[in-house]
Design an enzyme around this catalytic site. Structure first.
Site, PDB file in Angstrom:
ATOM      1  N   ASP A   1       0.863  -1.169   0.000  1.00 11.95           N
ATOM      2  CA  ASP A   1       0.000   0.000   0.000  1.00 11.95           C
ATOM      3  C   ASP A   1       0.911   1.234   0.000  1.00 11.95           C
ATOM      4  O   ASP A   1       2.120   1.143   0.186  1.00 11.95           O
ATOM      5  CB  ASP A   1      -0.959  -0.014   1.211  1.00 11.95           C
ATOM      6  CG  ASP A   1      -2.195   0.848   0.955  1.00 11.95           C
ATOM      7  OD1 ASP A   1      -2.179   1.622  -0.024  1.00 11.95           O
ATOM      8  OD2 ASP A   1      -3.170   0.749   1.711  1.00 11.95           O
TER       9      ASP A   1
HETATM   10  C1  BGC Z   1      -5.087   3.071   0.250  1.00  6.11           C
HETATM   11  C2  BGC Z   1      -5.264   1.982  -0.774  1.00  6.11           C
HETATM   12  C3  BGC Z   1      -5.254   2.572  -2.155  1.00  6.11           C
HETATM   13  C4  BGC Z   1      -3.948   3.318  -2.350  1.00  6.11           C
HETATM   14  C5  BGC Z   1      -3.796   3.927  -3.724  1.00  6.11           C
HETATM   15  C6  BGC Z   1      -3.874   3.940  -0.056  1.00  6.11           C
HETATM   16  O1  BGC Z   1      -3.792   5.030   0.768  1.00  6.11           O
HETATM   17  O2  BGC Z   1      -4.981   2.495   1.525  1.00  6.11           O
HETATM   18  O3  BGC Z   1      -6.471   1.298  -0.541  1.00  6.11           O
HETATM   19  O4  BGC Z   1      -5.418   1.577  -3.116  1.00  6.11           O
HETATM   20  O5  BGC Z   1      -3.876   4.360  -1.397  1.00  6.11           O
HETATM   21  O6  BGC Z   1      -4.632   4.973  -3.942  1.00  6.11           O
END
Ligand code: BGC
Length: 754
Positions: free
Chosen positions: A298
């Site tokens: 993530d």
């Molecule tokens: C979130 C993810 C997301 C990623 C990309 C993160 O902050 O936890 O779920 O896919 O950002 O946008």
């Protein structure tokens, strides 16, 4: 071999392979994309990898956001140069065919090895045509419709140049304070697993032959839905047993459905951040579940391991992540900056790097990008697919299917077609962009139809007067709009109050410690109710709310969540009975904050709840029972359940147990009912929940008609992680329970023998 000779041969060798790659890239545009496991693909990947420098390999393991709609701080600028230099193999938050083509051209034409990019995006509940938020969709219990919703999202996203979505989120959660429950399928493991499978299938389809499917990414692996106290990113602490029984199965279902990528979660599991957790990534994901795709972190998940107190510095963090099994670094630039040094220092082997690069290249092959890097950049398709009439109709249908009727006293709903006047009140009645809800892709508020717009159209058609007054804001303490709201209520036959949370109150980093209606909304509803005009409350929110006063005093309540582009028309359909509500809650609604976490499949304890005994597991100042239980939802029809039939009361590990129940529609209206089957294992080598969902069927019954609903259970359905951590059923007594929700159940006892 002298150096000059070595340089010359390596130069010739490179020319040969660059030509080979160019051949793969540009010679076979009309062919079908490659199956990553197909014969030949592996050799092609070998050829490409033999040409790659370590820097280029690390580039493939690097994912950056562009500066478009990012969900966090953009810590790296100049991504065009990164692409050109082969420093990044994938991008996210870049969409539209025009933009992705422009970036793909840099990769394919200007980078040394011409390796195409993958474009990712958070396509969570639609790309442009926005469907209901995932928690809302889960309330439909309609797996085909949910699969179709993901399929439409894939269709639109792929038409806008995207290859990869960061969905589905398959995190089970019993924690309504956590803002991300809106992104999941609720609290139940069984239903959540089926929905995980449906969503993966919807996004990925059978193959990528028509460039209308995208790679799914199950997230956030693992346990992200159980942060202590509901605060996003907080510590997760659970036993392996709870993890395996409750949280792991939806990830397993996603892997089994073929999800080609997995995202690690921000939290720690058993003291080790998920992003470097070998138990999660190797023991379970690769070895037990047999996951073959690639693992992405993530957002800056690697960097955060320094704050966790698990890595000494970023370089160490990168080593921990890659050695645990992470293939791609999202936005952290840790691999990009430090991994080469780690390999040179022998703290990471080149073999580990190669395995990751191979998995990423396999995904690019599967997408067909080596045959035609622009196959997802079809501007004509983009124009016709996005917002097509069929997609909008599917969004409206999914929205209707997601609305839960929580209360309907004196059959206030559906509203009669002929009415004199309706007061439409509330800060969400005409808040177009709020309909999108959190995580709404490239959704645009202007394309949404508000309740006011939908009812204005109905008013013109049906000849009633619509008295609209906003009344108050979602937040704040300003009550000066109440006077007009109350006046509108007095002058109307009925009040429809559209209230709830703002979309910014749910989603990532949006935990709340108070789940009552924000601001003065409840106060306004009290004044509206005091007028004596029947008040119908339409709730828009991303999570269960604590609304005991409203539950008692409103005449009718519709839980509408955030329904997306077609929210207004869908709510109108339900209010006026053009659609008979059929959804049931997939998360328990607490009465008060003190009850959280609250969920239907709790354990009995040694002192189960007894209202007449102080020394049992309960509160002094309120009931144990929720406001609305899991599985609950009304319809305009009524259904009668006959006594259930069980073929036998004893069955063996090899048998199956057949259970049936006759359900009759006892009303004047055709309607749908979700018939639910629960079990309880009475004595186990470890304690078992008081009930667990094991089956359901959504049936449609015309007025007066009946249907026999059949269920089949085998020992496999009754398996769990036993005292010695074996996944198996144990012989003994079970209760089999059937009913319309998790509280109103009839039960029969059966005996499972060896
Ligand atoms: C979130 C993810 C997301 C990623 C990309 C993160 O902050 O936890 O779920 O896919 O950002 O946008």
């Amino acid at each position: 071999m002298n150096n000059e000779y070595r340089m010359n041969t390596s130069f010739i060798y490179r020319i040969f392979y660059v030509s080979l790659i160019s051949f793969f890239l540009f010679s076979c545009k009309t062919q079908k994309p490659a199956d990553p496991l197909a014969k030949g693909v592996s050799q092609k990947i070998d050829s490409i990898m033999s040409l790659m420098t370590l820097d280029e390999k690390i580039g493939q393991m690097t994912l950056f956001t562009t500066d478009w709609g990012s969900t966090g701080p953009t810590i790296r600028e100049g991504y065009q140069d990164d692409i050109r230099q082969g420093r990044c193999g994938a991008l996210f938050n870049s969409h539209t065919t025009a933009f992705t083509r422009q970036l793909q051209e840099i990769a394919v034409k200007e980078s040394r090895l011409h390796i195409p990019l993958i474009f990712g995006y958070d396509v969570i509940h639609g790309y442009k045509t926005i469907f209901p938020m995932p928690l809302a969709e889960s309330c439909s219990w309609d797996l085909a419709a949910i699969e179709n919703s993901a399929s439409v999202a894939a269709d639109e996203a792929s038409a806008a140049g995207l290859h990869w979505t960061y969905a589905p989120m398959v995190d089970i959660s019993r924690e309504p304070r956590w803002g991300r429950v809106m992104e999941g399928a609720g609290e139940d493991t069984y239903l959540g697993s089926l929905i995980a499978r449906a969503r993966v299938r919807g996004f990925q389809g059978e193959n990528f032959d028509h460039a209308d499917k995208i790679i799914a990414c199950i997230k956030h692996y693992a346990g992200y839905g159980a942060p202590i106290a509901g605060k996003d990113y907080n510590t997760v602490d659970m036993s392996e047993r709870v993890f395996r029984d409750t949280y792991l199965p939806p990830y397993k279902a996603g892997v089994e459905a073929g999800a080609m990528s997995v995202m690690t979660s921000f939290n720690e599991y058993d003291g080790i951040p998920a992003t470097a957790n070998k138990f999660l990534l190797q023991t379970v994901l690769r070895n037990e579940l047999g996951f073959k795709g690639f693992v992405v972190t993530d957002y800056t998940g690697i960097n955060e391991m320094v704050n966790h107190g698990y890595a000494r510095d970023l370089s160490h963090a990168g080593e921990l992540a890659v050695n645990a099994g992470v293939d791609m670094d999202m936005q952290g630039a840790v691999f990009e900056q430090y991994l080469k040094n780690s390999v040179e220092g022998a703290r990471v082997t080149e073999k580990t790097i190669d395995a990751s690069v191979r998995r990423i290249l396999e995904a690019k092959f599967a997408l067909g990008l080596f045959k035609d890097p622009y196959r997802y950049c079809n501007a004509e398709r983009e124009k016709t697919v996005i917002f097509s009439a069929a997609n909008l109709e599917a969004a409206r249908d999914m929205a209707r299917k997601s609305i839960v009727l929580l209360k309907n006293e004196k059959s206030t709903l559906p509203l009669p077609k002929k009415m004199h006047s309706i007061a439409l009140v509330g800060p969400l009645a005409d808040a177009k962009s709020q309909m999108l809800g959190a995580w709404s892709g490239a959704g645009d508020g202007e394309s949404c139809i508000s309740v006011k717009e939908a009812l204005t159209e109905r008013a013109a058609k049906n000849g009633f007067k619509l008295n609209y007054v906003k009344g108050c804001e979602i937040e704040g303490d300003v009550t000066k709009g109440f006077t007009n709201a109350v006046m509108a209520a007095r002058n109307s036959d009925v009040v429809i109050a559209v209230v709830g949370e703002s979309k910014e109150m749910s989603g990532e980093a949006s935990a709340r410690s108070d789940l009552s209606l924000p601001g003065v909304q409840e106060q306004m509803i009290k004044e509206l109710v005091a007028t004596g005009t029947p008040v119908i409350v339409v709730l828009m929110n991303g999570r269960p709310l604590t609304i005991p006063w409203i539950a008692e005093h409103a005449r009718a309540i519709l839980e509408a969540w955030w329904l997306g582009t077609e929210a207004g028309p869908a709510i109108g359909d339900v209010l006026f009975g053009d659609y008979n509500p059929s959804a049931k809650l997939t998360m328990t609604f607490p009465r008060s904050m003190g009850q959280i976490p609250i969920y239907y499949n709790y354990k009995n304890t040694g002192r189960p709840y007894d209202p007449n005994s102080k020394w049992t597991s309960k509160y002094l100042d309120g009931p144990n029972a929720p406001l609305y239980p899991f599985g609950y939802g009304m319809s305009y029809s009524t259904f009668k359940y006959d006594s259930m039939q069980i073929a036998r009361t004893e069955f063996s590990m090899k048998d199956s147990l057949l259970i049936s129940v006759k359900v009759t529609n006892t009303s004047e209206k055709e309607g749908e009912e979700i018939v639910q089957l629960y079990v309880r294992d009475l004595v186990g080598s470890v304690t078992r929940p008081v009930k667990e969902l094991k089956g359901f069927e959504k049936i449609k019954l015309p007025s007066g008609q009946q249907k026999i609903v059949n269920f089949k259970l085998t020992a496999k359905d009754l398996a769990f992680y036993t005292a010695d951590m074996k996944f198996e059923a144990e012989p003994g007594k079970f209760w089999i329970m059937i009913g319309p929700d998790s509280e109103h159940l009839q039960k029969r006892e059966v005996n499972l023998i060896k």
